[in-house]
Write an enzyme that holds these catalytic residues in place. Structure first.
Site, PDB file in Angstrom:
ATOM      1  N   THR A 190       0.877  -1.180   0.000  1.00 38.37           N
ATOM      2  CA  THR A 190       0.000   0.000   0.000  1.00 38.37           C
ATOM      3  C   THR A 190       0.910   1.224   0.000  1.00 38.37           C
ATOM      4  OG1 THR A 190      -0.004   0.123   2.380  1.00 38.37           O
ATOM      5  CG2 THR A 190      -1.761  -1.168   1.378  1.00 38.37           C
ATOM      6  N   GLU A 335      -5.618  -3.827  -0.896  1.00 36.33           N
ATOM      7  CA  GLU A 335      -5.946  -4.982  -0.050  1.00 36.33           C
ATOM      8  C   GLU A 335      -7.054  -5.845  -0.648  1.00 36.33           C
ATOM      9  OE1 GLU A 335      -5.471  -1.918   0.929  1.00 36.33           O
ATOM     10  OE2 GLU A 335      -4.514  -1.787   2.898  1.00 36.33           O
ATOM     11  N   LYS A 443     -14.949  16.859  10.583  1.00 40.65           N
ATOM     12  CA  LYS A 443     -15.823  16.710  11.748  1.00 40.65           C
ATOM     13  C   LYS A 443     -16.137  18.097  12.314  1.00 40.65           C
ATOM     14  CE  LYS A 443     -14.557  12.023  12.509  1.00 40.65           C
ATOM     15  NZ  LYS A 443     -13.390  11.205  12.715  1.00 40.65           N
ATOM     16  N   TRP A 448     -20.594  15.108  10.531  1.00 38.16           N
ATOM     17  CA  TRP A 448     -19.604  14.861   9.492  1.00 38.16           C
ATOM     18  C   TRP A 448     -19.950  15.595   8.202  1.00 38.16           C
ATOM     19  CZ3 TRP A 448     -18.106   8.935   9.584  1.00 38.16           C
ATOM     20  CH2 TRP A 448     -17.544   8.642  10.832  1.00 38.16           C
TER      21      TRP A 448
HETATM   22  P1  ADP Z   1      -3.689   3.616  -0.819  1.00 37.45           P
HETATM   23  O1  ADP Z   1      -4.576   3.269   0.347  1.00 37.45           O
HETATM   24  O2  ADP Z   1      -2.304   3.206  -0.626  1.00 37.45           O
HETATM   25  O3  ADP Z   1      -3.921   4.964  -1.419  1.00 37.45           O
HETATM   26  P2  ADP Z   1      -5.158   2.171  -2.776  1.00 37.45           P
HETATM   27  O4  ADP Z   1      -4.765   2.513  -4.125  1.00 37.45           O
HETATM   28  O5  ADP Z   1      -5.353   0.785  -2.408  1.00 37.45           O
HETATM   29  O6  ADP Z   1      -4.036   2.626  -1.945  1.00 37.45           O
HETATM   30  O7  ADP Z   1      -6.374   3.068  -2.382  1.00 37.45           O
HETATM   31  C1  ADP Z   1      -7.585   2.576  -1.919  1.00 37.45           C
HETATM   32  C2  ADP Z   1      -8.453   3.713  -1.499  1.00 37.45           C
HETATM   33  O8  ADP Z   1      -8.701   4.594  -2.598  1.00 37.45           O
HETATM   34  C3  ADP Z   1      -9.832   3.292  -1.063  1.00 37.45           C
HETATM   35  O9  ADP Z   1      -9.829   2.842   0.261  1.00 37.45           O
HETATM   36  C4  ADP Z   1     -10.610   4.582  -1.247  1.00 37.45           C
HETATM   37  O10 ADP Z   1     -10.412   5.475  -0.173  1.00 37.45           O
HETATM   38  C5  ADP Z   1      -9.979   5.184  -2.461  1.00 37.45           C
HETATM   39  N1  ADP Z   1     -10.783   4.891  -3.647  1.00 37.45           N
HETATM   40  C6  ADP Z   1     -10.582   3.955  -4.581  1.00 37.45           C
HETATM   41  N2  ADP Z   1     -11.517   4.016  -5.544  1.00 37.45           N
HETATM   42  C7  ADP Z   1     -12.361   5.009  -5.207  1.00 37.45           C
HETATM   43  C8  ADP Z   1     -13.544   5.579  -5.779  1.00 37.45           C
HETATM   44  N3  ADP Z   1     -14.051   5.154  -6.924  1.00 37.45           N
HETATM   45  N4  ADP Z   1     -14.129   6.587  -5.115  1.00 37.45           N
HETATM   46  C9  ADP Z   1     -13.643   7.049  -3.953  1.00 37.45           C
HETATM   47  N5  ADP Z   1     -12.530   6.577  -3.378  1.00 37.45           N
HETATM   48  C10 ADP Z   1     -11.894   5.570  -3.984  1.00 37.45           C
END
Ligand code: ADP
Length: 546
Positions: A190, A335, A443, A448
Site C-alpha cells: 500500500t 488490499e 468533523k 460529518w
Molecule cells: P492507498 O490506500 O495506498 O492509497 P489504494 O490505491 O489501495 O491505496 O487506495 C484505496 C483507497 O482509494 C480506497 O480505500 C478509497 O479510499 C480510495 N478509492 C478507490 N476508488 C475510489 C472511488 N471510486 N471513489 C472514492 N474513493 C476511492
C-alpha cells in the site's frame, strides 16, 4: 460426497497458456521505453514468458522467492508477470514514484532477491543499490544496444544483467510446475499514506478468480472483441487486474510505456483502435484538457474504468455526454486485489429519467460477486441500506486480504471483515457511495461533512481545474472545511463567486469557510490528491470565521 470434476489448481500460468493457445494472433502493442512502437502476439508473449521461466530457474530463483520490478506498462513487464509467478516465485511490483528511501525500505522488507527495471529507472536503481540488503542481481529490461557502458554503471549497480541476453539462449518450451493454488503469486505494498507501507500478498487462486470476476459484463466487461489500454500502472495493484483479465478473455492489449500525457495517450487510443481504458481521475483530467484544447474526438473508445479516488460527476458527464464514452466508476483498494464495486445499472433503472440514472451512475456501484460489504457505526452495529446512513465500510471475500505480509500491523480483521478505512452509504438496491476516507472526513460540531461532495461541486464550476477540501481547526466547531482550488488556465474566479456556486446544492452548514487558490495540488505516488501534504501546507490556516 465429493464432486467428480477434475481438480486442477487455479494457476496464473494457465492464463498465459490459454491466451497463447486460443488467441495466438491477438496483439500486444507497447510504446517501447527505447522509443517507437513494439508489437507482438500472445503466442510470442507465451514463448518469451517460458524462456524467462527457464532463465529464472537457471539463475537459482526458487519457489517463494520475491522478485521485484520497477517498470512501466510494457511487454517485458507483462512477461515478468507470468514468468515469475508461473514458476512459483513472487512478483513484487514496486511503485517507482515513491521516494528512493521508501523503495529501498520496501525491497528490504520484502527481501527481494532480484530487481528487474526499465531504462528510465537506471538513475533511481543506482541511488538505491547500496541500500539494498537482499537484492544481489539487477536486470535492465532492454537489449544489448541500449545497455549503459558497463564500466560506468558497474560501479554503482552490482551484477547488472541485460534482459534480452538473459532470455535469448533459453528454449521457449517449459512445463509450468503445478502447485497449491493458495501459493503466493504477487506482492503489492500500500502506498503508506498512514505509517509504513504494508504488503498485500496475493495468491494464484485469489488472482485467477479476481480476473474471472473482473471480466464479467457487469464488472469491467472485457472480451475478445476489445482492445484495452490500461493507463493504470502495472505497479498499481496489477493495473487493477487487467494484466490478467485481458489475456484471460483474449483482448488485445496496448501498453502506454512511460508517456502518460494527454497527447500520447490519445494518439495511442486512435492508432490502435482502443475500445476500453482504465485510470485514476487525474489522468483523465489531463486527457480531457488536451482533447478540449485541440478539439479532438474518440473514434473507437466505448468505455473507461475510473477509480482509485472518487470520480467527479462533472467528469462522468463530460465523458458520457460530450464524448459518448461510458464511465465505469469503480472502487477498490490494494488490499482487495483491487476490485470491490463497479457501477452499472439494473434493468429496473432503464426506464428512469436521465437525471435519475445519473444519480446512480455517480455512485461507486454494486458489489462484484466474491465481495460482500456492510456499513457499521463506531460501535460495530450494522447500518441500514437506505442511501442515507453512512458508516465504516467493511468487506470480505476470497480476494480480500486476511493479514499483511509478515503479519505487519497485527490482525486487521474484525469478526472476519476487513475495515476499509472508507466511509460510505449503501442504497436499498446495493449501490455503495463513498462519502470520504475516514481520515479525510471533516468533523464539524460533532457532525460529518463529506469532503468528496464539496470537491465534486467545486470541479463542476467551469473555471475550476482541480479542487480539494480539507478540515482546518476551528475554535468553536473543531473543524471547518477549507476549499483549495487550482483555476483553469486563463480563467478568472473569485472566492465569492465560487462560494455562491454552492448555494442550493448543499446544506448551509456544509459551505466551506474559505477558498484558497493555489498553483498545484500535491499528488501521491498513485496519482491521488495528497491530503496529508495539504493539511501540512495549510496547518494553522486562519479561517475568516475563526
Ligand atoms: P492507498 O490506500 O495506498 O492509497 P489504494 O490505491 O489501495 O491505496 O487506495 C484505496 C483507497 O482509494 C480506497 O480505500 C478509497 O479510499 C480510495 N478509492 C478507490 N476508488 C475510489 C472511488 N471510486 N471513489 C472514492 N474513493 C476511492
Amino acid at each position: 460426497m465429493l464432486g467428480l470434476m477434475q481438480s486442477q489448481p487455479l494457476l496464473i500460468s494457465n492464463i498465459i497458456e490459454h491466451a497463447a493457445r486460443h488467441h495466438p494472433d491477438t496483439e500486444i502493442v507497447s510504446r517501447a521505453i527505447e522509443g517507437g512502437i513494439h508489437r507482438y502476439t500472445y503466442l510470442d508473449a507465451g514463448k518469451r514468458a517460458r524462456k524467462l521461466a527457464n532463465a529464472l530457474g537457471k539463475s537459482g530463483v526458487a519457489l517463494g522467492d520475491r522478485i521485484a520490478t520497477l517498470a512501466w506498462n510494457g511487454y517485458r513487464h507483462f512477461e515478468l508477470y507470468y514468468g515469475i509467478s508461473g514458476i512459483g516465485a513472487v512478483m513484487h511490483t514496486v511503485n517507482p514514484r515513491l521516494f528512493p528511501e521508501q523503495i529501498a525500505w520496501i525491497a528490504n522488507h520484502a527481501e527481494d532477491k532480484v530487481l528487474f527495471f526499465d531504462l528510465t529507472f537506471l538513475p533511481l536503481v543506482e541511488a538505491i543499490a547500496p541500500l539494498l540488503t537482499t537484492c544481489k542481481t539487477f536486470v535492465l529490461m532492454t537489449d544489448r544496444a541500449h545497455m549503459p557502458e558497463l564500466s560506468k554503471a558497474e560501479t554503482k549497480v552490482p551484477n547488472l544483467q541485460c534482459y534480452e541476453e538473459m532470455i535469448a539462449p533459453e528454449p521457449d518450451a517449459f512445463v509450468w510446475p503445478e502447485f497449491d493454488e493458495n501459493t503466493a503469486s504477487s506482492l503489492c505494498y500500500t502506498s503508506g499514506t498512514t505509517g509504513n507501507p504494508k504488503g498485500a500478498l496475493y495468491s494464484h487462486r485469489s488472482t485467477v478468480i479476481h480476473a474471472l470476476a473482473s471480466a464479467l459484463p457487469d464488472t469491467l466487461n472485457c472480451s475478445a472483441r476489445d482492445c484495452i489500454l490500461p493507463v493504470v500502472p502495472m505497479f498499481h495493484v496489477n493495473s487493477w487486474g487487467l494484466a490478467y483479465s485481458c489475456p484471460l478473455v483474449g483482448a488485445k492489449m496496448v501498453f502506454p510505456g512511460a508517456q502518460l500525457d494527454g497527447k500520447s495517450v490519445h494518439d495511442l487510443f486512435e492508432a490502435e483502435k482502443v475500445t476500453m481504458s482504465a485510470g485514476v481521475p487525474t489522468v483523465w483530467l489531463g486527457l480531457l484538457t488536451h482533447m478540449k484544447q485541440h478539439n479532438l474526438r474518440f473514434s473507437t473508445l466505448k468505455s473507461t474504468v475510473i477509480g482509485g479516488s472518487s470520480c467527479p460527476p462533472a467528469m462522468i458527464k463530460s465523458f458520457q455526454d460530450e464524448y459518448g464514452v461510458k464511465v465505469l466508476h469503480a472502487w477498490g483498494m490494494t488490499e482487495m486485489s483491487p476490485l470491490g464495486t463497479v457501477c452499472n445499472l439494473k434493468t429496473k433503472h432503464l426506464g428512469l429519467s436521465k437525471e435519475e440514472q445519473f444519480a446512480i451512475e455517480v455512485t461507486q456501484g454494486r458489489a462484484v460477486f466474491g465481495v460482500d460489504m456492510k456499513i457499521v457505526d463506531d460501535t460495530g452495529k450494522e447500518l441500514p441500506w437506505d442511501g442515507k446512513a453512512f458508516g465504516n465500510l467493511m468487506v470480505k471475500g476470497p480476494w480480500v486480504v486476511r493479514e499483511y505480509f509478515k503479519g505487519e500491523g497485527g490482525d486487521p480483521l474484525i469478526e472476519g471483515w476487513f475495515p476499509t478505512g472508507d466511509v460510505a452509504t449503501i442504497s436499498a438496491d446495493g449501490y455503495m457511495q463513498i462519502t470520504d476516507r475516514s481520515k479525510d472526513v471533516i468533523k464539524s460540531g460533532g457532525e460529518w461533512i463529506s469532503s468528496i461532495d464539496l470537491e465534486n461541486i467545486a470541479v463542476a464550476h467551469p473555471a475550476v481545474q482541480q479542487a480539494a477540501v480539507i478540515g482546518v481547526l476551528h475554535p468553536k466547531w473543531d473543524e471547518r472545511p477549507l476549499l483549495i482550488v487550482v483555476k483553469r488556465p486563463g480563467m478568472d474566479l473569485t472566492r465569492e463567486e465560487l462560494l455562491k456556486f454552492f448555494e442550493g446544492k448543499i446544506a448551509k452548514w456544509w459551505l466551506p469557510d474559505d477558498v484558497a487558490f493555489t498553483d498545484a495540488i500535491p499528488l501521491g505516488a498513485t496519482g491521488k490528491m495528497l491530503k496529508t501534504k495539504l493539511r501540512e501546507q495549510f496547518k494553522g490556516y486562519k479561517l475568516p470565521t475563526a
